[in-house]
Motif scaffolding. Structure first.
Motif, mmCIF file in Angstrom:
data_model
loop_
_atom_site.group_PDB
_atom_site.id
_atom_site.type_symbol
_atom_site.label_atom_id
_atom_site.label_comp_id
_atom_site.label_asym_id
_atom_site.label_seq_id
_atom_site.Cartn_x
_atom_site.Cartn_y
_atom_site.Cartn_z
ATOM 1 N N VAL A 41 15.337 -6.609 9.508
ATOM 2 C CA VAL A 41 16.014 -6.252 8.252
ATOM 3 C C VAL A 41 15.049 -6.333 7.073
ATOM 4 C CG1 VAL A 41 17.795 -6.985 6.616
ATOM 5 C CG2 VAL A 41 18.297 -6.937 9.070
ATOM 6 N N THR A 42 14.207 -7.371 7.055
ATOM 7 C CA THR A 42 13.231 -7.532 5.966
ATOM 8 C C THR A 42 12.251 -6.377 5.922
ATOM 9 O OG1 THR A 42 13.401 -9.943 6.115
ATOM 10 C CG2 THR A 42 11.447 -9.041 5.017
ATOM 11 N N VAL A 43 11.703 -6.017 7.098
ATOM 12 C CA VAL A 43 10.724 -4.916 7.154
ATOM 13 C C VAL A 43 11.377 -3.602 6.713
ATOM 14 C CG1 VAL A 43 9.306 -3.516 8.695
ATOM 15 C CG2 VAL A 43 9.305 -6.008 8.919
ATOM 16 N N VAL A 44 12.598 -3.328 7.210
ATOM 17 C CA VAL A 44 13.290 -2.076 6.850
ATOM 18 C C VAL A 44 13.562 -2.025 5.348
ATOM 19 C CG1 VAL A 44 15.437 -0.777 7.107
ATOM 20 C CG2 VAL A 44 14.316 -1.738 9.130
ATOM 21 N N CYS A 45 14.020 -3.136 4.781
ATOM 22 C CA CYS A 45 14.312 -3.165 3.333
ATOM 23 C C CYS A 45 13.066 -2.908 2.503
ATOM 24 C CB CYS A 45 14.941 -4.509 2.967
ATOM 25 S SG CYS A 45 16.634 -4.716 3.553
ATOM 26 N N PHE A 46 12.000 -3.654 2.871
ATOM 27 C CA PHE A 46 10.778 -3.502 2.073
ATOM 28 C C PHE A 46 10.162 -2.119 2.246
ATOM 29 C CE2 PHE A 46 11.011 -8.043 1.480
ATOM 30 C CZ PHE A 46 10.358 -8.242 0.279
ATOM 31 N N MET A 47 10.164 -1.569 3.449
ATOM 32 C CA MET A 47 9.621 -0.223 3.658
ATOM 33 C C MET A 47 10.432 0.827 2.895
ATOM 34 S SD MET A 47 6.872 -0.371 5.391
ATOM 35 C CE MET A 47 6.697 1.357 5.795
ATOM 36 N N THR A 48 11.755 0.640 2.877
ATOM 37 C CA THR A 48 12.614 1.580 2.149
ATOM 38 C C THR A 48 12.338 1.536 0.651
ATOM 39 O OG1 THR A 48 14.356 1.319 3.817
ATOM 40 C CG2 THR A 48 14.997 2.228 1.662
ATOM 41 N N VAL A 49 12.256 0.330 0.109
ATOM 42 C CA VAL A 49 12.017 0.174 -1.335
ATOM 43 C C VAL A 49 10.640 0.710 -1.716
ATOM 44 C CG1 VAL A 49 11.672 -1.509 -3.171
ATOM 45 C CG2 VAL A 49 13.597 -1.763 -1.588
ATOM 46 N N ILE A 50 9.621 0.351 -0.924
ATOM 47 C CA ILE A 50 8.255 0.797 -1.241
ATOM 48 C C ILE A 50 8.150 2.317 -1.160
ATOM 49 C CG2 ILE A 50 5.862 0.767 -0.426
ATOM 50 C CD1 ILE A 50 6.324 -2.151 0.420
ATOM 51 N N SER A 51 8.749 2.917 -0.140
ATOM 52 C CA SER A 51 8.702 4.384 0.001
ATOM 53 C C SER A 51 9.380 5.064 -1.182
ATOM 54 C CB SER A 51 9.392 4.801 1.311
ATOM 55 O OG SER A 51 8.738 4.243 2.420
ATOM 56 N N HIS A 52 10.537 4.543 -1.572
ATOM 57 C CA HIS A 52 11.253 5.129 -2.708
ATOM 58 C C HIS A 52 10.458 5.005 -3.987
ATOM 59 C CE1 HIS A 52 13.920 4.784 -6.251
ATOM 60 N NE2 HIS A 52 14.541 5.822 -5.692
ATOM 61 N N GLU A 53 9.860 3.847 -4.215
ATOM 62 C CA GLU A 53 9.122 3.628 -5.450
ATOM 63 C C GLU A 53 7.851 4.481 -5.513
ATOM 64 O OE1 GLU A 53 10.035 1.565 -8.245
ATOM 65 O OE2 GLU A 53 11.830 2.049 -7.096
ATOM 66 N N VAL A 54 7.167 4.635 -4.396
ATOM 67 C CA VAL A 54 5.971 5.487 -4.372
ATOM 68 C C VAL A 54 6.348 6.940 -4.676
ATOM 69 C CG1 VAL A 54 4.167 6.451 -2.886
ATOM 70 C CG2 VAL A 54 4.646 4.001 -2.840
ATOM 71 N N TRP A 55 7.418 7.417 -4.029
ATOM 72 C CA TRP A 55 7.877 8.794 -4.274
ATOM 73 C C TRP A 55 8.306 8.977 -5.727
ATOM 74 C CZ3 TRP A 55 13.189 10.026 -5.252
ATOM 75 C CH2 TRP A 55 13.459 11.398 -5.358
ATOM 76 N N ASN A 56 9.038 8.015 -6.268
ATOM 77 C CA ASN A 56 9.515 8.087 -7.653
ATOM 78 C C ASN A 56 8.349 8.033 -8.639
ATOM 79 O OD1 ASN A 56 11.804 8.291 -9.382
ATOM 80 N ND2 ASN A 56 11.577 6.139 -9.922
ATOM 81 N N LEU A 57 7.373 7.166 -8.319
ATOM 82 C CA LEU A 57 6.193 7.053 -9.190
ATOM 83 C C LEU A 57 5.403 8.353 -9.237
ATOM 84 C CD1 LEU A 57 4.018 5.496 -10.827
ATOM 85 C CD2 LEU A 57 3.067 4.751 -8.628
ATOM 86 N N LEU A 58 5.173 8.965 -8.078
ATOM 87 C CA LEU A 58 4.341 10.170 -8.014
ATOM 88 C C LEU A 58 4.952 11.321 -8.791
ATOM 89 C CD1 LEU A 58 3.129 10.077 -4.303
ATOM 90 C CD2 LEU A 58 1.834 9.490 -6.360
ATOM 91 N N ARG A 59 6.268 11.544 -8.643
ATOM 92 C CA ARG A 59 6.869 12.688 -9.328
ATOM 93 C C ARG A 59 6.979 12.457 -10.829
ATOM 94 N NH1 ARG A 59 13.380 12.938 -8.381
ATOM 95 N NH2 ARG A 59 13.883 10.766 -8.873
ATOM 96 N N LYS A 60 7.233 11.244 -11.250
ATOM 97 C CA LYS A 60 7.309 10.952 -12.678
ATOM 98 C C LYS A 60 5.921 10.921 -13.312
ATOM 99 C CE LYS A 60 11.715 8.497 -12.903
ATOM 100 N NZ LYS A 60 12.423 7.282 -13.354
ATOM 101 N N LYS A 61 4.965 10.366 -12.584
ATOM 102 C CA LYS A 61 3.600 10.279 -13.116
ATOM 103 C C LYS A 61 3.033 11.665 -13.394
ATOM 104 C CE LYS A 61 -1.012 8.614 -11.846
ATOM 105 N NZ LYS A 61 -1.370 8.184 -13.194
ATOM 106 N N ALA A 62 3.272 12.609 -12.502
ATOM 107 C CA ALA A 62 2.763 13.972 -12.696
ATOM 108 C C ALA A 62 3.333 14.586 -13.976
ATOM 109 C CB ALA A 62 3.113 14.832 -11.491
ATOM 110 N N PHE A 63 4.624 14.385 -14.218
ATOM 111 C CA PHE A 63 5.269 14.970 -15.402
ATOM 112 C C PHE A 63 4.798 14.296 -16.692
ATOM 113 C CE2 PHE A 63 8.943 14.999 -18.378
ATOM 114 C CZ PHE A 63 8.967 16.358 -18.639
ATOM 115 N N TYR A 64 4.792 12.969 -16.707
ATOM 116 C CA TYR A 64 4.417 12.238 -17.923
ATOM 117 C C TYR A 64 2.924 12.371 -18.235
ATOM 118 C CZ TYR A 64 9.070 10.170 -17.813
ATOM 119 O OH TYR A 64 10.431 9.990 -17.817
#
Length: 338
Positions: A41-64
């Motif tokens: 459960v810990t690995v799945v939670c952390f992998m999910t959060v990290i994947s979401h944050e990396v994806w969110n960072l990349l798309r916002k960073k390009a625009f800003y």
């Protein structure tokens, strides 16, 4: 947009997520869940959060980052919205639509002011045309009735005519590139025309003009150069010294890359503290306080037109003794082939 800034902005969300994960662990331990399942459960939670944050960072960073680069690089910031692509995330869409709406509103306001300015300039040009008619009629009347009084009236009519010309030239100076033709003209011919227009005023104050080496050709617009020299001569007359006769001198220096026209008077001069500012709009200085009719616009227009025509202009003066203007006309290959 940096990773550190992104993490700092999301810090509260991370803290809330961390507290949520802590409560989950407490409940799982309370129900004696096996450690293998807790690890999964810990690995799945952390992998999910990290994947979401990396994806969110990349798309916002390009625009800003695109916005930041445009702000730094674009000379005309109002074009920024046209250079951006509409992003996929909601916050970016709001920012993009706000920029487009702001740019549209600004463009509409600019168009309103452009129309108002155009209408005003057209009115000024029409007014100048109408105002010159009675001035010309009065000059004709004076010409047909010569006398000492009519000579003085002609001088005042000349001042009125000059003021009318100043209004017209100032109205046109902002878009003068549509109203000038650069070609080879004779300095002697232009200066002679200016001197003839001012002969009556000079005659009343017993002023004199001497020239040397003006029989040379320069590249400029003859009409605008005549206005420039007329302004300099009018200033010399206006600020002539009361204790001596006005003497105007004009001569040229011929260099390989340029021709320098010197125009000098023996008037009241310009104070050293005023000299850096005499070409600024509405600046009158110490001499302007002596002459109540000074507006500070004449030399501003002169400088503006010299810049547009590609001529340099400088002043050298000593208060109480003289003022000398130097106008530089650049040469080009056309002159070198002569």
């Amino acid at each position: 947009m940096t990773i550190a800034n992104y993490i700092k902005d999301r810090l509260i969300a991370y803290l809330i997520g961390g507290l949520g994960y802590l409560f989950i662990m407490i409940f799982m331990l309370a129900f004696k869940v096996e450690w293998q399942l807790i690890l999964v459960v810990t690995v799945v939670c952390f992998m999910t959060v990290i994947s979401h944050e990396v994806w969110n960072l990349l798309r916002k960073k390009a625009f800003y980052d695109k916005i930041q680069n445009l702000v730094e690089e674009l000379d005309k910031k109002n074009l920024m919205s046209a250079m951006l692509k509409k992003p996929s995330f909601y916050e970016g869409k709001m920012i993009y639509e706000s920029l487009c709406a702001g740019n549209k509103s600004m463009t509409e306001q600019i168009n309103v002011y452009k129309r108002q300015t155009k209408d005003f300039k057209e009115f000024i040009e029409m007014w100048v045309h109408e105002a010159k008619i009675p001035v010309a009629s009065l000059r004709l009347i004076n010409h047909n009735n010569p006398g000492a009084v009519t000579e003085k009236i002609n001088v005042q009519l000349k001042r009125v005519d000059d003021c009318i010309d100043n209004v017209l030239y100032f109205a046109r100076s902002e878009n003068a590139e549509k109203d000038y033709i650069i070609k080879e003209v004779s300095l002697k011919k232009i200066f002679s025309s200016v001197a003839v227009k001012n002969r009556e005023t000079l005659g009343l104050i017993n002023g004199s003009i001497s020239t040397d080496g003006l029989d040379t050709m320069v590249l400029t617009d003859g009409k605008w150069l005549e206005f420039i020299l007329g302004q300099l001569m009018a200033n010399s007359i206006k600020y002539s010294a009361r204790n001596r006769t006005l003497e105007l001198k004009a001569w040229t220096e011929d260099f390989e890359s340029s021709v320098i026209l010197h125009f000098r008077d023996n008037g009241i001069g310009i104070s050293e503290s005023d000299q850096p500012y005499i070409f600024e709009k509405t600046f009158t200085g110490n001499n302007g306080r002596l002459e109540s009719k000074s507006t500070g616009m004449g030399l501003y227009i002169v400088k503006n037109m010299c810049d547009r025509l590609g001529h340099s202009i400088d002043v050298v003066s000593e208060e109480g003794l003289y003022t000398e203007f130097k106008i530089g006309f650049a040469r080009d290959d056309y002159f070198k082939m002569r």
